[in-house]
Design an enzyme around this catalytic site. Structure first.
Site, short mmCIF file in Angstrom:
data_model
loop_
_atom_site.label_atom_id
_atom_site.label_comp_id
_atom_site.label_asym_id
_atom_site.label_seq_id
_atom_site.Cartn_x
_atom_site.Cartn_y
_atom_site.Cartn_z
N GLU A 28 0.86 -1.18 0.00
CA GLU A 28 0.00 0.00 0.00
C GLU A 28 0.90 1.24 0.00
OE1 GLU A 28 -3.19 0.09 2.84
OE2 GLU A 28 -3.50 -2.08 2.62
N LEU A 36 14.47 -3.47 7.21
CA LEU A 36 15.31 -3.51 8.43
C LEU A 36 15.18 -2.21 9.18
CD1 LEU A 36 18.66 -5.28 7.39
CD2 LEU A 36 16.93 -6.10 9.01
N CYS A 64 -2.19 -7.05 5.75
CA CYS A 64 -1.59 -8.29 5.24
C CYS A 64 -0.73 -9.03 6.25
CB CYS A 64 -0.78 -7.96 3.99
SG CYS A 64 -1.85 -7.41 2.66
N LYS A 102 -2.51 -10.60 9.27
CA LYS A 102 -3.49 -11.62 8.84
C LYS A 102 -2.78 -12.82 8.23
CE LYS A 102 -5.43 -10.52 4.76
NZ LYS A 102 -5.03 -11.48 3.74
C1 UDX Z 1 2.90 -5.97 2.52
C2 UDX Z 1 3.95 -6.58 1.62
O1 UDX Z 1 5.10 -5.73 1.60
C3 UDX Z 1 3.42 -6.72 0.19
O2 UDX Z 1 4.37 -7.33 -0.64
C4 UDX Z 1 2.15 -7.57 0.26
O3 UDX Z 1 1.60 -7.74 -1.03
C5 UDX Z 1 1.13 -6.92 1.18
O4 UDX Z 1 1.68 -6.75 2.49
P1 UDX Z 1 1.92 -3.60 3.08
O5 UDX Z 1 1.27 -4.35 4.20
O6 UDX Z 1 1.12 -2.69 2.23
O7 UDX Z 1 2.63 -4.67 2.08
O8 UDX Z 1 3.06 -2.69 3.72
P2 UDX Z 1 4.61 -2.86 4.00
O9 UDX Z 1 5.30 -1.74 3.36
O10 UDX Z 1 5.07 -4.23 3.73
O11 UDX Z 1 4.67 -2.62 5.63
C6 UDX Z 1 3.99 -3.53 6.45
C7 UDX Z 1 4.25 -3.10 7.90
O12 UDX Z 1 5.62 -3.31 8.23
C8 UDX Z 1 3.96 -1.62 8.16
O13 UDX Z 1 3.33 -1.49 9.42
C9 UDX Z 1 5.35 -0.99 8.21
O14 UDX Z 1 5.40 0.15 9.07
C10 UDX Z 1 6.17 -2.13 8.79
N1 UDX Z 1 7.58 -2.05 8.42
C11 UDX Z 1 7.94 -2.20 7.12
C12 UDX Z 1 8.52 -1.84 9.42
O15 UDX Z 1 8.19 -1.70 10.59
N2 UDX Z 1 9.84 -1.81 9.08
C13 UDX Z 1 10.25 -1.96 7.79
O16 UDX Z 1 11.46 -1.89 7.54
C14 UDX Z 1 9.28 -2.15 6.77
#
Ligand code: UDX
Length: 458
Positions: free
Chosen positions: A155, A253, A263, A266
């Site tokens: 997203e 990281l 996602c 879940k």
């Molecule tokens: C994720 C997957 O990245 C994507 O490939 C899949 O299709 C759907 O789920 P999304 O949930 O939209 O995408 O967001 P993402 O950018 O992955 O972040 C997920 C969560 O991890 C967020 O709460 C974000 O803040 C957290 N996050 C992400 C961290 O805390 N640290 C990071 O380095 C990256």
């Protein structure tokens, strides 16, 4: 190609619009009349940068349309994508597939000629087989194939993720479907077309395994952050040093308050449940789930610790509510647990988010919604930065400090530069490193006391 996208949410709308942009004729279908009417009127009901233009351009070109009825569009379709929600079942954490199976039956009833049904939604391994069984037993006269084509869209970056995918996974068990899926994505016209064909069940697992691994990687660096605070190391530098190893990679990281979204929470839970059903428990992912849930709660206690151990009667400002920047999505956002802890502690909580305020009203308790970061800072005993929106990275720090009652800032995303903040007289509590500012001598209470440790799997 004539394509129907069943489900016009985050995944269906982006995928449908981007497939239309490839030159296909796409009809996005949804049972929500309001959503369809909004889309037909040119209004996009979700916040996704760039999506509005892609939709407008392709509607104008006559390649993209919206309908509340699937019968007509499916009858004329070559491929029908199922992009409906598969939320966690509250009772047991399994994915709720009721919408998937309902859509599958409606598609089969309406299909004419050879039709490929594509599961785009994240579905447990074996769902394609179950859909195929339904078609074979309930619609034996229909010529329908079932393919898995999981989405890997983040997203806030969904359109670029669609247009420049690291891989397009297609789980297909027959030649006709494979060729049709190749035709659909060939139009991406990428130099190195990252089309990866495999068995359907393998494709279904690739999706879960990918998300679970990313969630585990984030949880790993979050635990490193806690250790860094005790050791006097700097988690951002640890992450940088680790990420220079191409085997590790520097993405995902970034230490934070825990992962949220529609996602990771879940999908990790659903994968854990699937593994338990097959008596092959995934201990690493079970632990990831438990650590992440407890971390979100611990972040609220971190703010309390930064306020002399109590926020009762104090005004706490919260910057950022959505689970990540560049979205309006509040699902499983860490801010929800953090604010609940602050409210339980008797705080007067004032909040601001650039895009999530409307969605937040449905899930947050008795907080005060403000129009910008400076209103949140007015009279605040402390501010906590929860979501790293770009606009928070360029705040007028002297103005912010003058507005606050006491200049305590708890930065859960390491957005702020420590030297700069200390230079402006703030007491900054960063994440994953020892506070350097004149911070009250107190260990940060963020370890989870055993009696408070919550394991959703027990
Ligand atoms: C994720 C997957 O990245 C994507 O490939 C899949 O299709 C759907 O789920 P999304 O949930 O939209 O995408 O967001 P993402 O950018 O992955 O972040 C997920 C969560 O991890 C967020 O709460 C974000 O803040 C957290 N996050 C992400 C961290 O805390 N640290 C990071 O380095 C990256």
């Amino acid at each position: 190609m004539r394509i129907v996208m069943i489900g016009s949410g985050y995944v269906g709308l982006v995928s449908g619009a981007c497939l239309a942009a490839l030159g296909h004729d796409v009809v996005c279908v949804d049972k929500s009349r309001d959503k369809i009417e909004a889309l037909q009127a040119g209004k996009v009901p979700i916040y996704e940068p760039g999506l509005e233009m892609v939709i407008a351009d392709n509607c104008a070109a006559g390649r993209l349309s919206f309908s509340g009825d699937l019968v007509g569009p499916v009858a004329a379709a070559d491929a029908v994508f199922i992009a409906v929600g598969t939320p966690s079942r509250l009772v047991d954490g399994h994915a709720d597939l009721s919408h998937v199976y309902a859509a599958a039956r409606e598609i089969a009833a309406a299909a004419t000629g050879f039709t490929v049904v594509v599961t785009k939604s994240t579905v447990p391994v074996g769902t394609g087989d179950e859909i195929e069984r339904i078609f074979r037993e309930e619609f034996p006269q229909k010529d329908i194939a079932v393919v898995s084509n999981p989405e890997f869209l983040r997203e806030g970056a969904a359109i670029s993720d669609f247009r420049r995918p690291d891989r397009i996974v297609v789980g297909s068990d027959d030649e006709r479907s494979t060729e049709l899926m190749r035709d659909i994505y060939e139009a991406l016209d990428l130099k190195e077309m990252p089309l990866y064909f495999c068995e359907r069940r393998t494709a279904e697992l690739i999706k879960y395994a990918s998300n679970a691994f990313l969630a585990m990687k984030i949880t790993f660096i979050n635990e490193m952050a806690d250790l860094c605070e005790e050791l006097g190391a700097d988690v951002q530098k640890v992450a940088k040093g680790m990420g220079m190893d191409r085997r590790i990679g520097d993405k995902f990281l970034q230490a934070g308050p825990g992962f949220g979204g529609s996602c990771f929470p879940k999908d990790t839970l659903a994968l854990v449940k699937t593994a338990q059903d097959y008596d092959r428990p995934l201990k690493l992912i079970e632990t990831t789930v438990a650590i992440n849930e407890n971390r979100k709660r611990a972040m609220g206690r971190r703010v309390i610790a930064a306020c002399d151990g109590s926020v009762r009667g104090k005004r706490i400002g919260v910057l950022g509510l959505t689970f990540k920047p560049n979205t309006d999505d509040m699902r499983e956002a860490p801010s929800i647990a953090i604010i609940r802890t602050l409210l339980d502690g008797g705080a007067d909580v004032h909040v601001y988010d650039p895009a999530g305020m409307e969605a937040a009203r449905a899930v947050l308790g008795a907080v005060k919604y403000r129009r910008n970061a400076y209103e949140v800072a007015e009279g605040a005993d402390a501010i906590v930065l929860v979501t790293e929106w770009d606009q928070f990275k360029s705040l007028d720090l002297p103005r912010l400090k003058d507005l606050m009652k006491s200049p305590v800032v708890v930065d859960l995303r390491n957005v702020f530069d420590e030297d700069e903040m200390i230079g402006h007289g703030f007491q900054l509590v960063p994440l994953g490193k020892r506070p350097r500012s004149a911070y009250p001598a107190r260990t940060l209470f963020h370890a989870v006391p055993p009696e408070l440790a919550w394991n959703p799997l027990l």
